[in-house]
Scaffold this motif. Structure first.
Motif, PDB file in Angstrom:
ATOM      1  N   GLN A 142       0.828  -1.174   0.000  1.00 48.08           N
ATOM      2  CA  GLN A 142       0.000   0.000   0.000  1.00 48.08           C
ATOM      3  C   GLN A 142       0.882   1.249   0.000  1.00 48.08           C
ATOM      4  O   GLN A 142       2.061   1.187   0.322  1.00 48.08           O
ATOM      5  N   VAL A 143       0.268   2.373  -0.337  1.00 46.54           N
ATOM      6  CA  VAL A 143       0.995   3.635  -0.397  1.00 46.54           C
ATOM      7  C   VAL A 143       1.411   4.044   1.008  1.00 46.54           C
ATOM      8  O   VAL A 143       0.608   4.047   1.939  1.00 46.54           O
ATOM      9  N   GLN A 144       2.688   4.368   1.142  1.00 45.91           N
ATOM     10  CA  GLN A 144       3.190   4.872   2.416  1.00 45.91           C
ATOM     11  C   GLN A 144       4.070   6.091   2.169  1.00 45.91           C
ATOM     12  O   GLN A 144       4.894   6.090   1.240  1.00 45.91           O
ATOM     13  N   LEU A 145       3.887   7.098   2.995  1.00 46.41           N
ATOM     14  CA  LEU A 145       4.683   8.317   2.959  1.00 46.41           C
ATOM     15  C   LEU A 145       5.136   8.600   4.385  1.00 46.41           C
ATOM     16  O   LEU A 145       4.298   8.727   5.284  1.00 46.41           O
ATOM     17  N   VAL A 146       6.442   8.679   4.584  1.00 44.14           N
ATOM     18  CA  VAL A 146       6.983   8.866   5.930  1.00 44.14           C
ATOM     19  C   VAL A 146       7.922  10.060   5.931  1.00 44.14           C
ATOM     20  O   VAL A 146       8.996  10.019   5.318  1.00 44.14           O
ATOM     21  N   GLU A 147       7.503  11.107   6.641  1.00 47.33           N
ATOM     22  CA  GLU A 147       8.311  12.325   6.725  1.00 47.33           C
ATOM     23  C   GLU A 147       9.333  12.231   7.854  1.00 47.33           C
ATOM     24  O   GLU A 147       9.110  11.531   8.853  1.00 47.33           O
ATOM     25  N   SER A 148      10.418  12.965   7.702  1.00 48.72           N
ATOM     26  CA  SER A 148      11.423  13.097   8.750  1.00 48.72           C
ATOM     27  C   SER A 148      12.151  14.413   8.556  1.00 48.72           C
ATOM     28  O   SER A 148      12.018  15.057   7.502  1.00 48.72           O
ATOM     29  N   GLY A 149      12.921  14.804   9.565  1.00 45.31           N
ATOM     30  CA  GLY A 149      13.760  15.985   9.435  1.00 45.31           C
ATOM     31  C   GLY A 149      13.259  17.224  10.151  1.00 45.31           C
ATOM     32  O   GLY A 149      13.948  18.250  10.157  1.00 45.31           O
ATOM     33  N   GLY A 150      12.083  17.148  10.727  1.00 42.69           N
ATOM     34  CA  GLY A 150      11.570  18.297  11.459  1.00 42.69           C
ATOM     35  C   GLY A 150      12.363  18.520  12.735  1.00 42.69           C
ATOM     36  O   GLY A 150      13.197  17.714  13.128  1.00 42.69           O
ATOM     37  N   GLY A 151      12.083  19.644  13.396  1.00 42.23           N
ATOM     38  CA  GLY A 151      12.761  19.957  14.636  1.00 42.23           C
ATOM     39  C   GLY A 151      12.569  21.405  15.010  1.00 42.23           C
ATOM     40  O   GLY A 151      11.721  22.093  14.445  1.00 42.23           O
ATOM     41  N   SER A 152      13.363  21.831  15.971  1.00 45.38           N
ATOM     42  CA  SER A 152      13.307  23.213  16.454  1.00 45.38           C
ATOM     43  C   SER A 152      14.547  23.956  15.983  1.00 45.38           C
ATOM     44  O   SER A 152      15.663  23.427  16.059  1.00 45.38           O
TER      45      SER A 152
ATOM     46  N   SER B 151      18.027  26.807   9.072  1.00 46.56           N
ATOM     47  CA  SER B 151      17.633  25.934   7.962  1.00 46.56           C
ATOM     48  C   SER B 151      17.292  24.541   8.466  1.00 46.56           C
ATOM     49  O   SER B 151      17.801  24.091   9.493  1.00 46.56           O
ATOM     50  N   LEU B 152      16.434  23.877   7.735  1.00 45.41           N
ATOM     51  CA  LEU B 152      16.111  22.474   7.954  1.00 45.41           C
ATOM     52  C   LEU B 152      15.864  21.832   6.600  1.00 45.41           C
ATOM     53  O   LEU B 152      15.440  22.513   5.657  1.00 45.41           O
ATOM     54  N   ARG B 153      16.102  20.529   6.520  1.00 47.79           N
ATOM     55  CA  ARG B 153      15.734  19.788   5.318  1.00 47.79           C
ATOM     56  C   ARG B 153      14.804  18.656   5.709  1.00 47.79           C
ATOM     57  O   ARG B 153      15.184  17.788   6.502  1.00 47.79           O
ATOM     58  N   LEU B 154      13.620  18.686   5.159  1.00 47.05           N
ATOM     59  CA  LEU B 154      12.653  17.627   5.380  1.00 47.05           C
ATOM     60  C   LEU B 154      12.794  16.570   4.291  1.00 47.05           C
ATOM     61  O   LEU B 154      13.108  16.891   3.147  1.00 47.05           O
ATOM     62  N   SER B 155      12.546  15.326   4.677  1.00 48.43           N
ATOM     63  CA  SER B 155      12.545  14.213   3.727  1.00 48.43           C
ATOM     64  C   SER B 155      11.229  13.468   3.837  1.00 48.43           C
ATOM     65  O   SER B 155      10.606  13.447   4.903  1.00 48.43           O
ATOM     66  N   CYS B 156      10.833  12.860   2.739  1.00 48.96           N
ATOM     67  CA  CYS B 156       9.631  12.035   2.721  1.00 48.96           C
ATOM     68  C   CYS B 156       9.955  10.781   1.934  1.00 48.96           C
ATOM     69  O   CYS B 156      10.189  10.849   0.716  1.00 48.96           O
ATOM     70  N   ALA B 157       9.986   9.650   2.620  1.00 53.31           N
ATOM     71  CA  ALA B 157      10.251   8.381   1.970  1.00 53.31           C
ATOM     72  C   ALA B 157       8.940   7.786   1.474  1.00 53.31           C
ATOM     73  O   ALA B 157       7.999   7.598   2.262  1.00 53.31           O
ATOM     74  N   ALA B 158       8.889   7.496   0.187  1.00 54.27           N
ATOM     75  CA  ALA B 158       7.662   6.996  -0.431  1.00 54.27           C
ATOM     76  C   ALA B 158       7.810   5.534  -0.819  1.00 54.27           C
ATOM     77  O   ALA B 158       8.891   5.106  -1.237  1.00 54.27           O
ATOM     78  N   SER B 159       6.732   4.789  -0.696  1.00 54.08           N
ATOM     79  CA  SER B 159       6.743   3.391  -1.097  1.00 54.08           C
ATOM     80  C   SER B 159       5.336   2.947  -1.465  1.00 54.08           C
ATOM     81  O   SER B 159       4.355   3.600  -1.118  1.00 54.08           O
ATOM     82  N   GLY B 160       5.259   1.810  -2.194  1.00 49.90           N
ATOM     83  CA  GLY B 160       3.962   1.228  -2.514  1.00 49.90           C
ATOM     84  C   GLY B 160       3.335   1.727  -3.797  1.00 49.90           C
ATOM     85  O   GLY B 160       2.193   1.362  -4.103  1.00 49.90           O
ATOM     86  N   PHE B 161       4.048   2.538  -4.558  1.00 48.25           N
ATOM     87  CA  PHE B 161       3.517   3.015  -5.839  1.00 48.25           C
ATOM     88  C   PHE B 161       4.681   3.428  -6.730  1.00 48.25           C
ATOM     89  O   PHE B 161       5.824   3.498  -6.283  1.00 48.25           O
ATOM     90  N   ASN B 162       4.371   3.699  -8.022  1.00 45.18           N
ATOM     91  CA  ASN B 162       5.379   4.114  -8.986  1.00 45.18           C
ATOM     92  C   ASN B 162       5.700   5.593  -8.755  1.00 45.18           C
ATOM     93  O   ASN B 162       5.139   6.491  -9.399  1.00 45.18           O
ATOM     94  N   TYR B 163       6.612   5.850  -7.848  1.00 47.31           N
ATOM     95  CA  TYR B 163       6.902   7.193  -7.349  1.00 47.31           C
ATOM     96  C   TYR B 163       7.163   8.198  -8.467  1.00 47.31           C
ATOM     97  O   TYR B 163       6.670   9.321  -8.440  1.00 47.31           O
ATOM     98  N   ARG B 164       7.962   7.816  -9.464  1.00 48.05           N
ATOM     99  CA  ARG B 164       8.381   8.767 -10.487  1.00 48.05           C
ATOM    100  C   ARG B 164       7.224   9.262 -11.343  1.00 48.05           C
ATOM    101  O   ARG B 164       7.359  10.267 -12.042  1.00 48.05           O
ATOM    102  N   ALA B 165       6.100   8.586 -11.270  1.00 50.42           N
ATOM    103  CA  ALA B 165       4.978   8.939 -12.141  1.00 50.42           C
ATOM    104  C   ALA B 165       4.025   9.961 -11.533  1.00 50.42           C
ATOM    105  O   ALA B 165       3.106  10.431 -12.213  1.00 50.42           O
ATOM    106  N   TYR B 166       4.228  10.300 -10.270  1.00 47.04           N
ATOM    107  CA  TYR B 166       3.255  11.128  -9.564  1.00 47.04           C
ATOM    108  C   TYR B 166       3.804  12.494  -9.175  1.00 47.04           C
ATOM    109  O   TYR B 166       4.976  12.631  -8.810  1.00 47.04           O
ATOM    110  N   CYS B 167       2.919  13.475  -9.215  1.00 48.29           N
ATOM    111  CA  CYS B 167       3.198  14.771  -8.636  1.00 48.29           C
ATOM    112  C   CYS B 167       3.197  14.623  -7.111  1.00 48.29           C
ATOM    113  O   CYS B 167       2.350  13.915  -6.552  1.00 48.29           O
TER     114      CYS B 167
END
Length: 125
Positions: A1-11, A17-33
């Motif tokens: 199934q589609v999963q999106l997991v964010e990380s990188g937040g903080g105070s 500066s901060l850099r957020l990441s989102c790891a995606a799985s369960g679908f053809n990632y390159r095909a989606y906005c």
């Protein structure tokens, strides 16, 4: 199934500066906005940055020139580089996947069907 997991937040202090990441799985990632949204306490969720399947980007005026969205289609990761952070950037940040593999960008919440759990960003003055 589609999963999106964010990380990188903080105070961080204003101007930082901060850099957020989102790891995606369960679908053809390159095909989606993909998009980044945020929601501050007492406010509606707003779209702030989006990137389509061809790498075209759109930003909300509130973050334009300070934030950069990018994607790594080999690792299925979405990024949000945030520079020049301000106290008004304090919010929960979410990544989202568009409802279909269409072309083009969108900052509208209704164009997205899947959401991560969010990561908190707090900017102090």
């Amino acid at each position: 199934q589609v999963q999106l997991v964010e990380s990188g937040g903080g105070s961080v202090q204003a101007g930082g500066s901060l850099r957020l990441s989102c790891a995606a799985s369960g679908f053809n990632y390159r095909a989606y906005c993909m998009g980044w949204f945020r929601q501050a306490p007492g406010k509606e969720r707003e779209g702030i940055a989006t990137i389509d399947r061809d790498g075209r980007t759109t930003y909300a005026d509130s973050v334009k020139g300070r934030f950069t969205i990018s994607r790594d289609n080999t690792k299925n990761i979405l990024y949000l580089q945030m520079n020049g952070l301000k106290p008004e950037d304090t919010a929960m940040y979410y990544c989202a996947r568009s409802g279909g593999p269409w072309y083009g960008t969108s900052l509208m919440e209704y164009d997205y069907s899947y959401w991560g759990q969010g990561t908190q960003v707090t900017v102090s003055s």
